[in-house]
Design a protein around this motif. Structure first.
Motif, PDB file in Angstrom:
ATOM      1  N   GLU A 298       0.826  -1.200   0.000  1.00 50.47           N
ATOM      2  CA  GLU A 298       0.000   0.000   0.000  1.00 50.47           C
ATOM      3  C   GLU A 298       0.865   1.257   0.000  1.00 50.47           C
ATOM      4  O   GLU A 298       1.830   1.362   0.762  1.00 50.47           O
ATOM      5  N   ASP A 299       0.535   2.200  -0.879  1.00 51.52           N
ATOM      6  CA  ASP A 299       1.320   3.432  -0.943  1.00 51.52           C
ATOM      7  C   ASP A 299       0.878   4.408   0.148  1.00 51.52           C
ATOM      8  O   ASP A 299      -0.112   4.190   0.851  1.00 51.52           O
ATOM      9  N   ASP A 300       1.645   5.489   0.277  1.00 54.83           N
ATOM     10  CA  ASP A 300       1.402   6.436   1.369  1.00 54.83           C
ATOM     11  C   ASP A 300       0.032   7.091   1.278  1.00 54.83           C
ATOM     12  O   ASP A 300      -0.643   7.292   2.297  1.00 54.83           O
ATOM     13  N   GLU A 301      -0.398   7.448   0.078  1.00 56.80           N
ATOM     14  CA  GLU A 301      -1.669   8.168  -0.049  1.00 56.80           C
ATOM     15  C   GLU A 301      -2.853   7.286   0.300  1.00 56.80           C
ATOM     16  O   GLU A 301      -3.834   7.741   0.895  1.00 56.80           O
ATOM     17  N   SER A 302      -2.796   6.020  -0.063  1.00 57.38           N
ATOM     18  CA  SER A 302      -3.869   5.103   0.317  1.00 57.38           C
ATOM     19  C   SER A 302      -3.890   4.895   1.824  1.00 57.38           C
ATOM     20  O   SER A 302      -4.964   4.905   2.453  1.00 57.38           O
ATOM     21  N   LEU A 303      -2.720   4.710   2.422  1.00 52.37           N
ATOM     22  CA  LEU A 303      -2.648   4.570   3.883  1.00 52.37           C
ATOM     23  C   LEU A 303      -3.148   5.836   4.560  1.00 52.37           C
ATOM     24  O   LEU A 303      -3.895   5.770   5.556  1.00 52.37           O
ATOM     25  N   ARG A 304      -2.775   7.009   4.023  1.00 56.38           N
ATOM     26  CA  ARG A 304      -3.222   8.277   4.606  1.00 56.38           C
ATOM     27  C   ARG A 304      -4.751   8.381   4.566  1.00 56.38           C
ATOM     28  O   ARG A 304      -5.388   8.809   5.535  1.00 56.38           O
ATOM     29  N   ALA A 305      -5.346   7.991   3.436  1.00 52.80           N
ATOM     30  CA  ALA A 305      -6.800   8.080   3.297  1.00 52.80           C
ATOM     31  C   ALA A 305      -7.500   7.169   4.305  1.00 52.80           C
ATOM     32  O   ALA A 305      -8.503   7.558   4.924  1.00 52.80           O
ATOM     33  N   ARG A 306      -6.976   5.953   4.500  1.00 51.19           N
ATOM     34  CA  ARG A 306      -7.607   5.042   5.469  1.00 51.19           C
ATOM     35  C   ARG A 306      -7.403   5.541   6.896  1.00 51.19           C
ATOM     36  O   ARG A 306      -8.301   5.398   7.741  1.00 51.19           O
ATOM     37  N   LEU A 307      -6.241   6.117   7.178  1.00 50.08           N
ATOM     38  CA  LEU A 307      -5.986   6.644   8.518  1.00 50.08           C
ATOM     39  C   LEU A 307      -6.907   7.824   8.816  1.00 50.08           C
ATOM     40  O   LEU A 307      -7.471   7.926   9.921  1.00 50.08           O
ATOM     41  N   LEU A 308      -7.070   8.730   7.852  1.00 51.38           N
ATOM     42  CA  LEU A 308      -7.986   9.855   8.049  1.00 51.38           C
ATOM     43  C   LEU A 308      -9.420   9.367   8.250  1.00 51.38           C
ATOM     44  O   LEU A 308     -10.170   9.914   9.061  1.00 51.38           O
ATOM     45  N   ARG A 309      -9.792   8.328   7.484  1.00 52.00           N
ATOM     46  CA  ARG A 309     -11.134   7.751   7.666  1.00 52.00           C
ATOM     47  C   ARG A 309     -11.280   7.192   9.086  1.00 52.00           C
ATOM     48  O   ARG A 309     -12.323   7.362   9.722  1.00 52.00           O
ATOM     49  N   ARG A 310     -10.224   6.531   9.584  1.00 50.36           N
ATOM     50  CA  ARG A 310     -10.286   5.957  10.937  1.00 50.36           C
ATOM     51  C   ARG A 310     -10.443   7.056  11.988  1.00 50.36           C
ATOM     52  O   ARG A 310     -11.156   6.902  12.978  1.00 50.36           O
ATOM     53  N   ILE A 311      -9.747   8.193  11.781  1.00 49.73           N
ATOM     54  CA  ILE A 311      -9.821   9.291  12.750  1.00 49.73           C
ATOM     55  C   ILE A 311     -11.161  10.005  12.672  1.00 49.73           C
ATOM     56  O   ILE A 311     -11.785  10.324  13.694  1.00 49.73           O
ATOM     57  N   GLN A 312     -11.618  10.268  11.446  1.00 44.64           N
ATOM     58  CA  GLN A 312     -12.841  11.040  11.259  1.00 44.64           C
ATOM     59  C   GLN A 312     -14.108  10.217  11.469  1.00 44.64           C
ATOM     60  O   GLN A 312     -15.152  10.757  11.809  1.00 44.64           O
TER      61      GLN A 312
END
Length: 353
Positions: A176-190
Protein backbone atom coordinates in the motif's frame (compact mmCIF):
# COMPACT_ATOMS: atom_id res chain seq x y z
CA UNK A 1 -1.32 34.60 10.65
CA UNK A 2 0.84 32.21 8.61
CA UNK A 3 4.58 32.33 8.93
CA UNK A 4 6.44 33.23 5.72
CA UNK A 5 9.74 31.42 5.40
CA UNK A 6 12.45 33.86 4.24
CA UNK A 7 14.09 33.10 0.90
CA UNK A 8 17.82 32.52 0.52
CA UNK A 9 18.34 35.96 -1.04
CA UNK A 10 16.51 37.60 1.87
CA UNK A 11 18.72 35.75 4.36
CA UNK A 12 21.86 36.84 2.48
CA UNK A 13 20.72 40.47 2.62
CA UNK A 14 19.96 40.21 6.33
CA UNK A 15 23.36 38.66 7.06
CA UNK A 16 25.20 41.28 5.00
CA UNK A 17 23.34 44.09 6.77
CA UNK A 18 24.07 42.63 10.19
CA UNK A 19 27.76 42.01 9.48
CA UNK A 20 28.15 45.44 7.90
CA UNK A 21 26.62 47.14 10.93
CA UNK A 22 28.86 45.26 13.36
CA UNK A 23 32.15 45.16 11.42
CA UNK A 24 32.07 48.01 8.88
CA UNK A 25 30.16 50.71 10.74
CA UNK A 26 27.31 50.36 8.27
CA UNK A 27 29.40 50.66 5.08
CA UNK A 28 28.41 48.50 2.14
CA UNK A 29 30.81 45.53 1.82
CA UNK A 30 32.78 45.07 -1.38
CA UNK A 31 31.53 42.56 -3.92
CA UNK A 32 34.26 40.01 -3.17
CA UNK A 33 34.92 40.91 0.43
CA UNK A 34 35.27 38.47 3.33
CA UNK A 35 32.08 39.95 4.79
CA UNK A 36 30.19 39.03 1.62
CA UNK A 37 31.49 35.44 1.80
CA UNK A 38 30.56 35.12 5.48
CA UNK A 39 27.10 36.51 4.76
CA UNK A 40 26.45 33.87 2.09
CA UNK A 41 27.82 31.01 4.20
CA UNK A 42 25.74 31.88 7.26
CA UNK A 43 22.66 32.56 5.12
CA UNK A 44 23.01 29.15 3.45
CA UNK A 45 23.19 27.41 6.81
CA UNK A 46 20.18 29.33 8.09
CA UNK A 47 18.25 28.49 4.92
CA UNK A 48 18.85 24.76 5.48
CA UNK A 49 17.66 25.07 9.07
CA UNK A 50 14.52 26.89 7.98
CA UNK A 51 13.88 24.13 5.46
CA UNK A 52 14.25 21.44 8.11
CA UNK A 53 11.92 23.30 10.48
CA UNK A 54 9.36 23.69 7.71
CA UNK A 55 9.52 19.95 6.99
CA UNK A 56 9.41 19.09 10.68
CA UNK A 57 6.30 21.21 11.19
CA UNK A 58 4.41 19.01 8.73
CA UNK A 59 5.15 15.70 10.43
CA UNK A 60 2.80 15.98 13.47
CA UNK A 61 -0.21 16.12 11.14
CA UNK A 62 -1.60 13.08 9.35
CA UNK A 63 -2.57 14.97 6.19
CA UNK A 64 0.99 16.28 5.60
CA UNK A 65 3.26 13.71 7.27
CA UNK A 66 5.74 11.87 5.07
CA UNK A 67 6.34 8.11 4.91
CA UNK A 68 8.20 7.42 8.17
CA UNK A 69 6.05 9.67 10.34
CA UNK A 70 2.86 8.69 8.51
CA UNK A 71 3.59 5.05 9.36
CA UNK A 72 4.12 6.07 12.98
CA UNK A 73 0.75 7.87 13.08
CA UNK A 74 -0.85 4.78 11.57
CA UNK A 75 0.67 2.50 14.22
CA UNK A 76 -0.64 4.76 16.97
CA UNK A 77 -4.15 4.45 15.52
CA UNK A 78 -3.71 0.71 14.92
CA UNK A 79 -4.00 1.08 11.14
CA UNK A 80 -1.59 -1.30 9.42
CA UNK A 81 -0.14 -0.68 5.96
CA UNK A 82 -1.48 -3.36 3.60
CA UNK A 83 1.29 -5.77 2.64
CA UNK A 84 2.20 -6.74 -0.91
CA UNK A 85 0.61 -9.93 -2.25
CA UNK A 86 2.32 -12.43 -4.55
CA UNK A 87 0.69 -13.29 -7.87
CA UNK A 88 -0.54 -16.85 -8.37
CA UNK A 89 -1.77 -18.84 -11.31
CA UNK A 90 -1.02 -21.88 -13.46
CA UNK A 91 1.39 -22.75 -16.24
CA UNK A 92 1.26 -25.52 -18.84
CA UNK A 93 4.33 -27.52 -19.83
CA UNK A 94 4.45 -30.39 -22.30
CA UNK A 95 6.17 -33.65 -21.36
CA UNK A 96 6.07 -37.42 -21.15
CA UNK A 97 3.08 -38.92 -19.40
CA UNK A 98 3.89 -39.80 -15.80
CA UNK A 99 6.75 -37.32 -15.45
CA UNK A 100 6.48 -35.17 -12.34
CA UNK A 101 7.20 -31.47 -11.99
CA UNK A 102 7.94 -31.28 -8.25
CA UNK A 103 6.86 -28.53 -5.87
CA UNK A 104 9.62 -25.99 -5.39
CA UNK A 105 10.68 -26.02 -9.04
CA UNK A 106 11.56 -22.53 -10.30
CA UNK A 107 10.31 -21.00 -13.53
CA UNK A 108 11.48 -17.77 -15.07
CA UNK A 109 9.76 -15.13 -17.18
CA UNK A 110 11.65 -13.47 -20.03
CA UNK A 111 12.51 -10.44 -17.86
CA UNK A 112 13.91 -12.61 -15.06
CA UNK A 113 10.85 -12.66 -12.77
CA UNK A 114 10.86 -15.97 -10.84
CA UNK A 115 7.94 -18.23 -9.97
CA UNK A 116 7.81 -21.34 -7.78
CA UNK A 117 5.67 -24.44 -8.34
CA UNK A 118 3.52 -24.79 -5.23
CA UNK A 119 2.35 -28.43 -5.61
CA UNK A 120 3.59 -31.45 -7.55
CA UNK A 121 2.23 -31.57 -11.10
CA UNK A 122 2.12 -34.81 -13.12
CA UNK A 123 2.15 -34.89 -16.91
CA UNK A 124 -1.10 -36.36 -18.24
CA UNK A 125 -2.15 -36.47 -21.90
CA UNK A 126 1.17 -34.82 -22.70
CA UNK A 127 0.69 -31.75 -20.52
CA UNK A 128 1.43 -30.82 -16.91
CA UNK A 129 -0.62 -28.00 -15.41
CA UNK A 130 1.29 -26.61 -12.45
CA UNK A 131 0.13 -24.00 -9.95
CA UNK A 132 2.78 -21.35 -9.35
CA UNK A 133 3.35 -18.31 -7.16
CA UNK A 134 5.64 -15.36 -7.77
CA UNK A 135 8.68 -15.37 -5.50
CA UNK A 136 8.54 -11.61 -5.08
CA UNK A 137 5.25 -10.14 -3.89
CA UNK A 138 3.80 -7.29 -5.93
CA UNK A 139 1.99 -6.41 -9.13
CA UNK A 140 5.15 -7.02 -11.18
CA UNK A 141 4.49 -10.75 -10.87
CA UNK A 142 1.19 -10.56 -12.77
CA UNK A 143 1.50 -12.19 -16.21
CA UNK A 144 -1.03 -12.46 -19.04
CA UNK A 145 -2.28 -15.82 -20.31
CA UNK A 146 -0.15 -17.24 -23.10
CA UNK A 147 3.10 -15.65 -21.95
CA UNK A 148 6.20 -17.84 -22.11
CA UNK A 149 7.98 -19.18 -19.02
CA UNK A 150 11.10 -21.34 -18.77
CA UNK A 151 12.31 -23.84 -16.20
CA UNK A 152 15.30 -22.48 -14.29
CA UNK A 153 16.74 -26.02 -14.16
CA UNK A 154 15.82 -29.01 -16.39
CA UNK A 155 13.33 -31.57 -15.09
CA UNK A 156 13.40 -35.08 -16.52
CA UNK A 157 10.50 -35.77 -18.85
CA UNK A 158 9.25 -32.16 -18.91
CA UNK A 159 9.99 -29.61 -21.62
CA UNK A 160 11.86 -26.55 -20.42
CA UNK A 161 9.53 -23.98 -21.99
CA UNK A 162 5.84 -23.58 -21.19
CA UNK A 163 3.05 -21.02 -21.28
CA UNK A 164 0.89 -19.31 -18.71
CA UNK A 165 -2.51 -20.99 -18.52
CA UNK A 166 -5.87 -19.32 -19.19
CA UNK A 167 -6.63 -16.72 -16.55
CA UNK A 168 -2.99 -15.72 -16.32
CA UNK A 169 -0.89 -15.34 -13.22
CA UNK A 170 -2.82 -12.72 -11.30
CA UNK A 171 -3.63 -11.33 -7.89
CA UNK A 172 -0.25 -9.68 -7.32
CA UNK A 173 -0.64 -6.42 -5.40
CA UNK A 174 2.02 -3.88 -4.45
CA UNK A 175 2.46 -2.73 -0.86
CA UNK A 176 0.00 0.00 0.00
CA UNK A 177 1.32 3.43 -0.94
CA UNK A 178 1.40 6.44 1.37
CA UNK A 179 -1.67 8.17 -0.05
CA UNK A 180 -3.87 5.10 0.32
CA UNK A 181 -2.65 4.57 3.88
CA UNK A 182 -3.22 8.28 4.61
CA UNK A 183 -6.80 8.08 3.30
CA UNK A 184 -7.61 5.04 5.47
CA UNK A 185 -5.99 6.64 8.52
CA UNK A 186 -7.99 9.85 8.05
CA UNK A 187 -11.13 7.75 7.67
CA UNK A 188 -10.29 5.96 10.94
CA UNK A 189 -9.82 9.29 12.75
CA UNK A 190 -12.84 11.04 11.26
CA UNK A 191 -15.14 8.01 11.43
CA UNK A 192 -14.23 6.11 14.63
CA UNK A 193 -15.58 2.56 15.08
CA UNK A 194 -19.25 2.36 16.00
CA UNK A 195 -19.68 -1.33 16.73
CA UNK A 196 -20.64 -2.36 13.23
CA UNK A 197 -22.21 0.57 11.39
CA UNK A 198 -21.84 1.05 7.63
CA UNK A 199 -18.55 2.97 7.93
CA UNK A 200 -17.06 0.10 9.96
CA UNK A 201 -17.78 -2.43 7.22
CA UNK A 202 -16.21 -0.17 4.60
CA UNK A 203 -13.10 0.29 6.76
CA UNK A 204 -12.82 -3.46 7.38
CA UNK A 205 -13.14 -4.28 3.68
CA UNK A 206 -10.48 -1.69 2.78
CA UNK A 207 -8.03 -3.42 5.15
CA UNK A 208 -7.76 -6.34 2.70
CA UNK A 209 -4.83 -5.97 0.26
CA UNK A 210 -6.10 -5.26 -3.25
CA UNK A 211 -9.44 -3.72 -2.25
CA UNK A 212 -9.67 -0.05 -3.25
CA UNK A 213 -13.36 0.75 -2.72
CA UNK A 214 -16.31 -0.80 -0.90
CA UNK A 215 -20.06 -0.24 -0.43
CA UNK A 216 -22.41 -1.51 2.24
CA UNK A 217 -25.97 -2.83 1.72
CA UNK A 218 -27.92 -3.33 4.97
CA UNK A 219 -30.42 -6.21 5.07
CA UNK A 220 -29.26 -7.42 1.65
CA UNK A 221 -30.22 -11.04 2.35
CA UNK A 222 -32.88 -10.31 4.95
CA UNK A 223 -32.99 -9.32 8.61
CA UNK A 224 -29.64 -9.50 10.38
CA UNK A 225 -27.59 -9.54 7.15
CA UNK A 226 -25.15 -7.09 5.59
CA UNK A 227 -23.89 -7.07 2.01
CA UNK A 228 -20.47 -5.62 1.18
CA UNK A 229 -19.52 -5.00 -2.44
CA UNK A 230 -15.82 -4.52 -3.20
CA UNK A 231 -13.74 -3.60 -6.23
CA UNK A 232 -10.03 -3.66 -7.07
CA UNK A 233 -9.30 -0.65 -9.28
CA UNK A 234 -5.53 -1.26 -9.30
CA UNK A 235 -5.70 -4.88 -10.46
CA UNK A 236 -4.65 -5.63 -14.03
CA UNK A 237 -7.96 -7.44 -14.60
CA UNK A 238 -9.95 -5.02 -12.39
CA UNK A 239 -11.97 -3.31 -11.23
CA UNK A 240 -14.27 -6.30 -10.69
CA UNK A 241 -12.42 -8.56 -8.21
CA UNK A 242 -11.90 -12.27 -8.70
CA UNK A 243 -13.32 -14.99 -6.49
CA UNK A 244 -10.07 -15.27 -4.52
CA UNK A 245 -10.12 -11.62 -3.43
CA UNK A 246 -13.84 -11.77 -2.58
CA UNK A 247 -13.14 -14.85 -0.45
CA UNK A 248 -10.34 -12.99 1.34
CA UNK A 249 -12.70 -10.10 2.08
CA UNK A 250 -15.34 -12.54 3.34
CA UNK A 251 -12.86 -14.21 5.66
CA UNK A 252 -11.64 -10.88 7.05
CA UNK A 253 -15.16 -9.55 7.59
CA UNK A 254 -16.13 -12.77 9.38
CA UNK A 255 -13.19 -12.25 11.76
CA UNK A 256 -14.15 -8.69 12.76
CA UNK A 257 -17.93 -8.37 12.31
CA UNK A 258 -20.34 -8.23 15.25
CA UNK A 259 -21.51 -11.70 16.23
CA UNK A 260 -25.14 -10.69 15.64
CA UNK A 261 -24.60 -9.89 11.94
CA UNK A 262 -24.27 -12.22 8.98
CA UNK A 263 -22.16 -10.60 6.29
CA UNK A 264 -21.89 -11.39 2.58
CA UNK A 265 -18.99 -10.07 0.51
CA UNK A 266 -19.59 -9.96 -3.23
CA UNK A 267 -18.36 -8.46 -6.48
CA UNK A 268 -20.66 -6.15 -8.45
CA UNK A 269 -21.89 -7.37 -11.82
CA UNK A 270 -19.87 -5.56 -14.50
CA UNK A 271 -21.71 -3.39 -17.02
CA UNK A 272 -19.16 -2.76 -19.80
CA UNK A 273 -19.46 0.69 -21.36
CA UNK A 274 -18.19 0.79 -24.93
CA UNK A 275 -17.11 4.26 -26.05
CA UNK A 276 -16.77 5.47 -29.64
CA UNK A 277 -14.97 8.78 -30.17
CA UNK A 278 -13.88 11.14 -32.93
CA UNK A 279 -10.81 13.12 -31.86
CA UNK A 280 -9.03 16.22 -33.04
CA UNK A 281 -6.09 15.80 -33.30
CA UNK A 282 -6.30 12.02 -33.65
CA UNK A 283 -2.79 10.96 -32.60
CA UNK A 284 -1.54 8.04 -30.52
CA UNK A 285 -0.47 10.41 -27.74
CA UNK A 286 -3.92 11.99 -27.50
CA UNK A 287 -5.61 8.58 -27.67
CA UNK A 288 -3.46 7.33 -24.79
CA UNK A 289 -4.31 10.45 -22.77
CA UNK A 290 -8.03 9.94 -23.44
CA UNK A 291 -7.86 6.31 -22.34
CA UNK A 292 -6.14 7.38 -19.11
CA UNK A 293 -8.76 10.06 -18.39
CA UNK A 294 -11.61 7.63 -19.01
CA UNK A 295 -10.05 5.05 -16.68
CA UNK A 296 -9.74 7.76 -14.03
CA UNK A 297 -13.38 8.76 -14.53
CA UNK A 298 -14.61 5.21 -13.97
CA UNK A 299 -12.37 4.86 -10.90
CA UNK A 300 -13.79 8.10 -9.44
CA UNK A 301 -17.48 7.88 -10.23
CA UNK A 302 -18.49 4.33 -11.13
CA UNK A 303 -20.43 2.64 -8.33
CA UNK A 304 -22.94 -0.21 -8.17
CA UNK A 305 -26.31 1.13 -9.27
CA UNK A 306 -25.01 4.69 -9.76
CA UNK A 307 -25.73 6.56 -12.99
CA UNK A 308 -22.64 7.47 -15.01
CA UNK A 309 -23.35 10.75 -16.77
CA UNK A 310 -22.56 11.17 -20.45
CA UNK A 311 -21.66 14.79 -19.68
CA UNK A 312 -18.96 13.60 -17.29
CA UNK A 313 -17.63 11.27 -19.96
CA UNK A 314 -17.37 14.19 -22.40
CA UNK A 315 -15.66 16.25 -19.70
CA UNK A 316 -13.10 13.50 -19.11
CA UNK A 317 -12.24 13.40 -22.82
CA UNK A 318 -11.86 17.20 -22.85
CA UNK A 319 -9.38 17.00 -19.96
CA UNK A 320 -6.98 14.82 -21.94
CA UNK A 321 -3.74 16.73 -22.70
CA UNK A 322 -3.50 17.58 -26.39
CA UNK A 323 -7.23 17.21 -27.11
CA UNK A 324 -8.65 20.17 -29.04
CA UNK A 325 -12.07 18.86 -30.02
CA UNK A 326 -14.02 15.63 -29.94
CA UNK A 327 -17.37 14.00 -30.52
CA UNK A 328 -18.73 11.15 -28.40
CA UNK A 329 -20.61 8.93 -30.85
CA UNK A 330 -21.42 6.23 -28.30
CA UNK A 331 -22.88 5.91 -25.77
CA UNK A 332 -25.62 8.34 -26.67
CA UNK A 333 -27.05 8.82 -23.17
CA UNK A 334 -26.35 8.35 -19.47
CA UNK A 335 -25.40 4.82 -18.39
CA UNK A 336 -28.08 3.61 -15.95
CA UNK A 337 -27.09 0.31 -14.29
CA UNK A 338 -29.30 -1.96 -12.24
CA UNK A 339 -28.84 -1.98 -8.48
CA UNK A 340 -26.28 -4.81 -8.62
CA UNK A 341 -24.47 -3.60 -11.76
CA UNK A 342 -21.41 -1.37 -11.97
CA UNK A 343 -20.27 0.48 -15.12
CA UNK A 344 -16.76 -0.57 -16.13
CA UNK A 345 -14.59 0.49 -19.07
CA UNK A 346 -15.43 -1.44 -22.22
CA UNK A 347 -13.91 -1.11 -25.70
CA UNK A 348 -12.75 2.36 -26.67
CA UNK A 349 -12.98 2.90 -30.43
CA UNK A 350 -11.58 5.90 -32.29
CA UNK A 351 -13.10 6.76 -35.66
CA UNK A 352 -11.70 8.93 -38.43
CA UNK A 353 -12.92 12.50 -38.78
Amino acid sequence: MPYDRPSLSQLVTRAETDLSARLLDGDTPLRRSVVGVLARVTAGQAHMQYGYLEWLAQQPFVDTAEAEYLARHARIWDVARKAAVAATGAVRLAGQDGAVLPAGTELQRADGTLYTVTTDATVAAGVAVATVAAQAAGAAGNTAAGASVTLASPVAGVQSTGTVDAGGIAGGVDEEDDESLRARLLRRIQEPPHGGNAADYVAWALEVPGVTRAWVYPLRMGAGTVGVAVVADDATDGPIPGAELVAAVQAHLDSVRPVTAEVFAFAPTPLPVDVTLRLTPDTEAVRAAVRAELRDLFARESEPGAVLRISHLREAVSLAPGEQDHAVLAPAADMVPAAHEMPVPGTITFTAA
